[in-house]
Each structure stands twice: as C-alpha cells, then as structure tokens.
Design a protein around this motif. Structure first.
Motif, mmCIF file in Angstrom:
data_model
loop_
_atom_site.group_PDB
_atom_site.id
_atom_site.type_symbol
_atom_site.label_atom_id
_atom_site.label_comp_id
_atom_site.label_asym_id
_atom_site.label_seq_id
_atom_site.Cartn_x
_atom_site.Cartn_y
_atom_site.Cartn_z
ATOM 1 N N TRP A 12 0.963 -1.223 0.038
ATOM 2 C CA TRP A 12 0.066 -0.168 -0.019
ATOM 3 C C TRP A 12 0.799 1.317 -0.128
ATOM 4 O O TRP A 12 2.251 0.997 -0.021
ATOM 5 C CB TRP A 12 -0.898 -0.079 1.190
ATOM 6 C CG TRP A 12 -0.248 -0.116 2.512
ATOM 7 C CD1 TRP A 12 0.107 0.699 3.207
ATOM 8 C CD2 TRP A 12 -0.248 -1.436 3.372
ATOM 9 N NE1 TRP A 12 0.606 0.061 4.335
ATOM 10 C CE2 TRP A 12 0.395 -1.227 4.541
ATOM 11 C CE3 TRP A 12 -0.365 -2.717 2.820
ATOM 12 C CZ2 TRP A 12 0.767 -2.162 5.347
ATOM 13 C CZ3 TRP A 12 0.101 -3.976 3.788
ATOM 14 C CH2 TRP A 12 0.706 -3.236 5.004
ATOM 15 N N GLU A 13 0.218 2.405 -0.221
ATOM 16 C CA GLU A 13 0.927 3.499 -0.525
ATOM 17 C C GLU A 13 1.645 3.915 1.095
ATOM 18 O O GLU A 13 0.786 3.889 2.204
ATOM 19 C CB GLU A 13 -0.079 4.926 -0.651
ATOM 20 C CG GLU A 13 -0.526 4.651 -1.940
ATOM 21 C CD GLU A 13 0.677 5.129 -3.185
ATOM 22 O OE1 GLU A 13 1.419 6.134 -2.550
ATOM 23 O OE2 GLU A 13 0.770 4.160 -4.246
ATOM 24 N N VAL A 14 2.691 4.416 1.177
ATOM 25 C CA VAL A 14 3.326 4.861 2.525
ATOM 26 C C VAL A 14 3.993 6.192 2.178
ATOM 27 O O VAL A 14 4.182 6.754 1.149
ATOM 28 C CB VAL A 14 4.723 3.803 2.781
ATOM 29 C CG1 VAL A 14 3.695 2.583 3.064
ATOM 30 C CG2 VAL A 14 5.451 3.851 1.668
ATOM 31 N N PRO A 15 4.390 7.057 3.230
ATOM 32 C CA PRO A 15 5.118 7.990 3.146
ATOM 33 C C PRO A 15 6.425 8.003 2.392
ATOM 34 O O PRO A 15 6.947 6.979 2.252
ATOM 35 C CB PRO A 15 5.499 8.732 4.409
ATOM 36 C CG PRO A 15 4.803 7.780 5.484
ATOM 37 C CD PRO A 15 4.256 6.496 4.498
ATOM 38 N N THR A 16 6.997 9.084 1.614
ATOM 39 C CA THR A 16 8.054 8.873 0.571
ATOM 40 C C THR A 16 9.125 8.690 1.613
ATOM 41 O O THR A 16 9.286 9.244 2.983
ATOM 42 C CB THR A 16 8.386 10.261 -0.279
ATOM 43 O OG1 THR A 16 8.457 11.415 0.749
ATOM 44 C CG2 THR A 16 7.044 10.507 -1.071
ATOM 45 N N LEU A 17 10.226 8.010 1.091
ATOM 46 C CA LEU A 17 11.409 7.622 2.016
ATOM 47 C C LEU A 17 11.979 9.105 2.311
ATOM 48 O O LEU A 17 12.407 9.227 3.539
ATOM 49 C CB LEU A 17 12.424 7.091 1.439
ATOM 50 C CG LEU A 17 13.801 6.414 1.983
ATOM 51 C CD1 LEU A 17 13.286 5.909 3.125
ATOM 52 C CD2 LEU A 17 14.604 5.548 1.148
ATOM 53 N N GLU A 18 12.099 10.133 1.291
ATOM 54 C CA GLU A 18 12.768 11.457 1.715
ATOM 55 C C GLU A 18 11.941 12.147 2.874
ATOM 56 O O GLU A 18 12.599 12.932 3.732
ATOM 57 C CB GLU A 18 12.458 12.311 0.576
ATOM 58 C CG GLU A 18 13.507 11.927 -0.663
ATOM 59 C CD GLU A 18 13.029 10.739 -1.359
ATOM 60 O OE1 GLU A 18 11.722 10.492 -1.434
ATOM 61 O OE2 GLU A 18 13.814 9.784 -1.750
ATOM 62 N N SER A 19 10.617 11.858 3.065
ATOM 63 C CA SER A 19 9.840 12.411 4.185
ATOM 64 C C SER A 19 10.175 11.986 5.610
ATOM 65 O O SER A 19 9.891 12.762 6.566
ATOM 66 C CB SER A 19 8.498 12.331 3.894
ATOM 67 O OG SER A 19 8.101 11.115 4.208
ATOM 68 N N LEU A 20 10.975 10.934 5.543
ATOM 69 C CA LEU A 20 11.443 10.115 6.830
ATOM 70 C C LEU A 20 12.966 10.838 7.247
ATOM 71 O O LEU A 20 13.377 10.128 8.057
ATOM 72 C CB LEU A 20 11.450 8.733 6.819
ATOM 73 C CG LEU A 20 9.862 8.051 6.498
ATOM 74 C CD1 LEU A 20 9.853 6.758 6.227
ATOM 75 C CD2 LEU A 20 8.823 8.459 7.675
ATOM 76 N N HIS A 21 13.416 11.559 6.565
ATOM 77 C CA HIS A 21 14.950 12.048 6.853
ATOM 78 C C HIS A 21 15.155 12.500 8.126
ATOM 79 O O HIS A 21 16.345 12.420 8.509
ATOM 80 C CB HIS A 21 15.219 12.933 5.819
ATOM 81 C CG HIS A 21 15.019 14.298 5.886
ATOM 82 N ND1 HIS A 21 13.693 14.739 5.541
ATOM 83 C CD2 HIS A 21 15.554 15.596 6.388
ATOM 84 C CE1 HIS A 21 13.523 16.095 5.783
ATOM 85 N NE2 HIS A 21 14.800 16.451 6.294
ATOM 86 N N GLU A 22 14.228 12.952 8.872
ATOM 87 C CA GLU A 22 14.635 13.447 10.157
ATOM 88 C C GLU A 22 14.428 12.146 11.446
ATOM 89 O O GLU A 22 14.877 12.643 12.589
ATOM 90 C CB GLU A 22 13.499 14.510 10.801
ATOM 91 C CG GLU A 22 13.711 15.866 9.993
ATOM 92 C CD GLU A 22 14.896 16.582 10.106
ATOM 93 O OE1 GLU A 22 15.419 16.534 11.342
ATOM 94 O OE2 GLU A 22 15.694 17.095 9.238
#
Length: 115
Positions: A12-22
C-alpha cells in the motif's frame, strides 16, 4: 557497494522515504552509509530496535519502510535459563543492555563467507 537507506516492504501507499529523513533510524542508516562511527547510545538503540520488532531479524521497520542493518550487525547465541537463543546485535555490550536476568554465556557466531 553502498547499502540502500531503506526498501519498501508493503504493497500500500506509504510516506516517501525522503519525508522520513528526520527520523532516527533514517539518520543512523545514513551515518553508517557514510562510514561514520556510531556512539554507544546509537549502537544500543539499533540493537534494541532490531530485537524488539516482529517484522525482521536484522532490520528496523518504519511506516512501511525496511531499514536494513544486516551489514553491521553480528550474530550471537545466548544461554539463559537453560536455553539458547539467537540475537542480532552491534556488539556484546549492546546485547547485554537489552537482556534481563542472569546470562550464562554469550557466543558470537562466525561470519559466513558469501558464495
């Protein structure tokens, strides 16, 4: 070859990997990828999170992403209460931090050579 930061493990759809950089797991994976040395708290945190999740034995899941640390984890057999159990850990110190009770013996298993 540099290890990937993470791989998607759900359909399923998940947040982009870049959005987890923090997120801590993302920062630690990047630190390892860049060849930086991990401090004791970071080694303990990775060991705890790898052994405390039900999805993977050598990775940390976060919002549908699998952050794999198998390239830096070592395999240990631990004897406690008459039973042997396998753990993945950064080192014996980090492993001892997550274990409770009397530890009879900790044995590091040799690394397997790639075929």
């Amino acid at each position: 070859m540099e290890a990937a930061v993470a791989t998607k493990f759900v359909k399923w759809e998940v947040p982009t990997l870049e959005s987890l950089h923090e997120c801590k797991v993302y920062r630690l994976r990047m630190k390892v990828n860049n060849g930086e040395v991990l401090n004791r708290e970071e080694k303990n945190w990775i060991t705890e999170k790898v052994n405390g999740n039900t999805y993977f034995k050598s990775a940390i899941p976060l919002q549908g992403w699998r952050f794999d640390f198998s390239d830096i984890l070592r395999t240990f057999l631990v004897s406690q209460y008459g039973q042997w159990r396998e753990y993945k850990a950064m080192d014996k110190t980090a492993l001892r931090k997550i274990l409770y009770g009397r530890i009879d013996r900790i044995v590091e298993l040799g690394k397997r050579h790639p075929k």
